[in-house]
Design a protein around this motif. Structure first.
Motif, PDB file in Angstrom:
ATOM      1  N   SER A   1      69.188  75.344 -17.513  1.00 55.01           N
ATOM      2  CA  SER A   1      70.133  76.682 -16.758  1.00 55.01           C
ATOM      3  C   SER A   1      71.018  77.173 -18.634  1.00 55.01           C
ATOM      4  O   SER A   1      71.241  76.265 -19.108  1.00 55.01           O
ATOM      5  CB  SER A   1      71.045  76.388 -15.881  1.00 55.01           C
ATOM      6  OG  SER A   1      72.875  75.489 -15.798  1.00 55.01           O
TER       7      SER A   1
ATOM      8  N   ILE B   1      65.278  78.066 -22.850  1.00 53.13           N
ATOM      9  CA  ILE B   1      64.475  78.889 -21.595  1.00 53.13           C
ATOM     10  C   ILE B   1      64.102  78.010 -20.606  1.00 53.13           C
ATOM     11  O   ILE B   1      62.962  77.143 -20.551  1.00 53.13           O
ATOM     12  CB  ILE B   1      62.524  78.721 -22.239  1.00 53.13           C
ATOM     13  CG1 ILE B   1      62.965  79.999 -23.377  1.00 53.13           C
ATOM     14  CG2 ILE B   1      61.738  79.619 -21.290  1.00 53.13           C
ATOM     15  CD1 ILE B   1      61.849  79.524 -24.813  1.00 53.13           C
TER      16      ILE B   1
ATOM     17  N   SER C   1      62.383  77.272 -14.919  1.00 50.04           N
ATOM     18  CA  SER C   1      63.043  77.729 -13.968  1.00 50.04           C
ATOM     19  C   SER C   1      61.774  78.795 -14.352  1.00 50.04           C
ATOM     20  O   SER C   1      61.146  80.042 -12.819  1.00 50.04           O
ATOM     21  CB  SER C   1      64.234  78.071 -12.879  1.00 50.04           C
ATOM     22  OG  SER C   1      64.784  78.533 -14.264  1.00 50.04           O
ATOM     23  N   LYS C   2      62.207  79.422 -15.617  1.00 49.14           N
ATOM     24  CA  LYS C   2      61.185  81.052 -15.697  1.00 49.14           C
ATOM     25  C   LYS C   2      59.914  80.561 -15.500  1.00 49.14           C
ATOM     26  O   LYS C   2      59.452  81.708 -15.280  1.00 49.14           O
ATOM     27  CB  LYS C   2      61.667  81.519 -16.865  1.00 49.14           C
ATOM     28  CG  LYS C   2      63.047  81.645 -17.258  1.00 49.14           C
ATOM     29  CD  LYS C   2      62.928  82.602 -18.744  1.00 49.14           C
ATOM     30  CE  LYS C   2      64.570  83.160 -18.737  1.00 49.14           C
ATOM     31  NZ  LYS C   2      64.871  84.127 -17.347  1.00 49.14           N
ATOM     32  N   SER C   3      59.378  79.749 -14.956  1.00 50.65           N
ATOM     33  CA  SER C   3      57.698  79.320 -15.041  1.00 50.65           C
ATOM     34  C   SER C   3      57.110  79.008 -13.476  1.00 50.65           C
ATOM     35  O   SER C   3      56.541  79.313 -13.439  1.00 50.65           O
ATOM     36  CB  SER C   3      58.172  78.161 -15.882  1.00 50.65           C
ATOM     37  OG  SER C   3      58.086  76.871 -15.691  1.00 50.65           O
TER      38      SER C   3
ATOM     39  N   ILE D   1      56.260  84.466 -21.093  1.00 51.12           N
ATOM     40  CA  ILE D   1      57.545  83.756 -21.401  1.00 51.12           C
ATOM     41  C   ILE D   1      58.503  83.466 -22.583  1.00 51.12           C
ATOM     42  O   ILE D   1      59.609  83.715 -22.983  1.00 51.12           O
ATOM     43  CB  ILE D   1      58.235  82.807 -20.137  1.00 51.12           C
ATOM     44  CG1 ILE D   1      58.480  83.622 -18.354  1.00 51.12           C
ATOM     45  CG2 ILE D   1      59.298  82.172 -19.980  1.00 51.12           C
ATOM     46  CD1 ILE D   1      57.483  82.808 -17.499  1.00 51.12           C
TER      47      ILE D   1
ATOM     48  N   GLU E   1      70.366  84.079 -12.668  1.00 57.44           N
ATOM     49  CA  GLU E   1      68.749  82.864 -12.939  1.00 57.44           C
ATOM     50  C   GLU E   1      69.020  81.419 -12.786  1.00 57.44           C
ATOM     51  O   GLU E   1      71.084  81.039 -12.094  1.00 57.44           O
ATOM     52  CB  GLU E   1      69.583  82.743 -15.013  1.00 57.44           C
ATOM     53  CG  GLU E   1      68.808  81.120 -15.659  1.00 57.44           C
ATOM     54  CD  GLU E   1      66.953  82.436 -15.054  1.00 57.44           C
ATOM     55  OE1 GLU E   1      66.346  81.474 -14.752  1.00 57.44           O
ATOM     56  OE2 GLU E   1      66.996  83.043 -16.196  1.00 57.44           O
TER      57      GLU E   1
ATOM     58  N   ARG F   1      54.334  79.379 -12.267  1.00 57.68           N
ATOM     59  CA  ARG F   1      53.320  81.341 -13.180  1.00 57.68           C
ATOM     60  C   ARG F   1      52.458  81.188 -13.434  1.00 57.68           C
ATOM     61  O   ARG F   1      51.372  79.735 -13.234  1.00 57.68           O
ATOM     62  CB  ARG F   1      54.366  82.114 -13.524  1.00 57.68           C
ATOM     63  CG  ARG F   1      55.681  81.849 -13.197  1.00 57.68           C
ATOM     64  CD  ARG F   1      56.801  82.921 -13.588  1.00 57.68           C
ATOM     65  NE  ARG F   1      57.765  82.426 -13.168  1.00 57.68           N
ATOM     66  CZ  ARG F   1      58.496  83.920 -11.613  1.00 57.68           C
ATOM     67  NH1 ARG F   1      56.624  85.112 -12.144  1.00 57.68           N
ATOM     68  NH2 ARG F   1      59.405  83.653 -11.726  1.00 57.68           N
TER      69      ARG F   1
END
Lengths: 278, 96
Positions: free
Chosen positions: A165, A196, A199-201, A217, B45, A209
């Protein structure tokens, strides 16, 4: 390799739940979650007890992995479907671990235990019995595993992807926020790493995703996917999730997971550390 | 809940003085509900996520500042903002 070769949805699992050549395996951060309930016919692998050397900080060796899988009733030609809680962190770690020892057909259940629960699908307490096998593992494939020297050498030359994070990356937190803050000696990140977060994925329900979204991303974050990549987090479980994205979903062959990760790097004497956000 | 304090799990054995704790409980119609709680930082986030306990409770070890709690239960998602500080647990009761 297509997405369906490495990732299955809940309907696929439901359709193969009694297939003797499909072994469903639960691997959770909370190693007691399986005891509460689990997907029908799922066996458990305990990432702490089963996958770690009991004395040194390292994995069980090849013979140990053979013994583990033989005892779980997993054969070399079985399709292994891994799932777990916490957005499949430790299921992805086990996936990478199975690949490290050369298992041919491993897949992740998209969304893991969380999506299964949020969809109100059946979970049971009954523990299945599987006949013991004679599993044969391969020597570790170190083309997908990075060690501390690889991480140091990667500074300024390879892609370093820190998937923790933002607050862990910047040095504000030492560990994920559901754990007491008592991990590495020093906070921060490896110099030149891009942050990166894993969790962005993933979507809120834990599913991955789309390939196009995933590519965007990493490209937007300035990762040159033509270069070798080392991914790391705190102990290598979240970065296994990102390794899965880059290596298995996006087909990047030059990606390693650094399982020593920040608990090792952040305790090394003399290595460079950066603080602050990207 | 048999008179238990609304909110997070008991703090016995937790070093409250040196931690920044965000905790609480999920309820539906006054009854504990099973689900997941995500902790999002000031920029939205993802920072962490935990399943709730059998009594619907959850806990995070965070850092001082403003955070968002996102409760995920079958068929519903609820967000709550919380301000955390070191030395005292922020207790949040979330009805879904």
């Amino acid at each position: 390799m297509s997405r369906s070769d490495v990732l299955v949805d809940a309907d696929w699992v439901q359709a193969h739940i009694d297939d003797p050549k499909v072994v469903i395996v639960e691997v959770d951060e909370d190693t007691s979650a399986y005891e509460k309930n689990h997907i029908t016919n799922a066996v458990r692998i305990d990432w702490k007890r089963d996958l770690q050397d009991p004395v040194r900080r390292d994995f069980v060796d090849q013979a140990g992995f053979e013994k583990l899988l033989s005892g779980k009733g997993i054969a070399n030609d079985d399709t292994v479907v891994l799932y777990g809680g916490n957005n499949n962190w430790f299921a992805a770690y086990a996936y990478w671990y199975f690949k490290l020892y050369g298992h041919r057909d491993v897949r992740l259940l998209d969304g893991g235990r969380k999506k299964w629960e949020l969809d109100s699908r059946d979970l049971v307490e009954a523990v299945p019995t599987r006949a013991e096998t004679q599993y044969t593992a391969q020597a570790q494939d170190t083309s997908i595993r990075a060690f501390r020297d690889d991480a140091v050498k990667a500074i300024g030359s390879l892609n370093l992807v820190d998937v923790r994070s933002p607050d862990e990356f910047s040095g504000k937190l030492l560990a994920p926020a559901h754990l007491p803050q008592e991990q590495s000696q020093r906070p921060g990140h490896i110099p030149t790493a891009r942050n990166i977060p894993w969790s962005k994925s993933a979507n809120d329900d834990g599913t991955f995703r789309s390939d196009d979204e995933l590519k965007e991303i990493y490209e937007t974050a300035g990762v040159d996917l033509s270069k070798d990549t080392v991914a790391y987090c705190r102990i290598g479980e979240r970065s296994a999730h990102t390794w899965f994205v880059l290596h298995e979903l996006l087909g990047q062959q030059n990606v390693k997971n650094y399982d020593g990760s920040w608990t090792e790097y952040g305790s090394l004497v003399g290595v460079p550390i950066e603080l602050g956000a990207n | 809940m048999c008179g238990a304090k609304a909110g997070g799990p008991e703090l016995a054995g937790v070093d409250v003085a040196s931690e920044t704790i965000i905790q609480g409980s999920l309820t539906r119609d006054g009854e504990p509900v099973s689900g997941y709680v995500r902790l999002l930082d000031g920029g939205g986030e993802f920072t962490a996520e935990v399943p709730t306990s059998a009594t619907g409770q959850f806990r995070f070890f965070a850092a001082p500042g403003t955070w968002t709690l996102r409760a995920l239960v079958p068929g519903s998602t609820v967000d709550r903002t919380v301000v955390a500080q070191r030395g005292s647990a922020a207790d949040v009761a979330i009805a879904v």
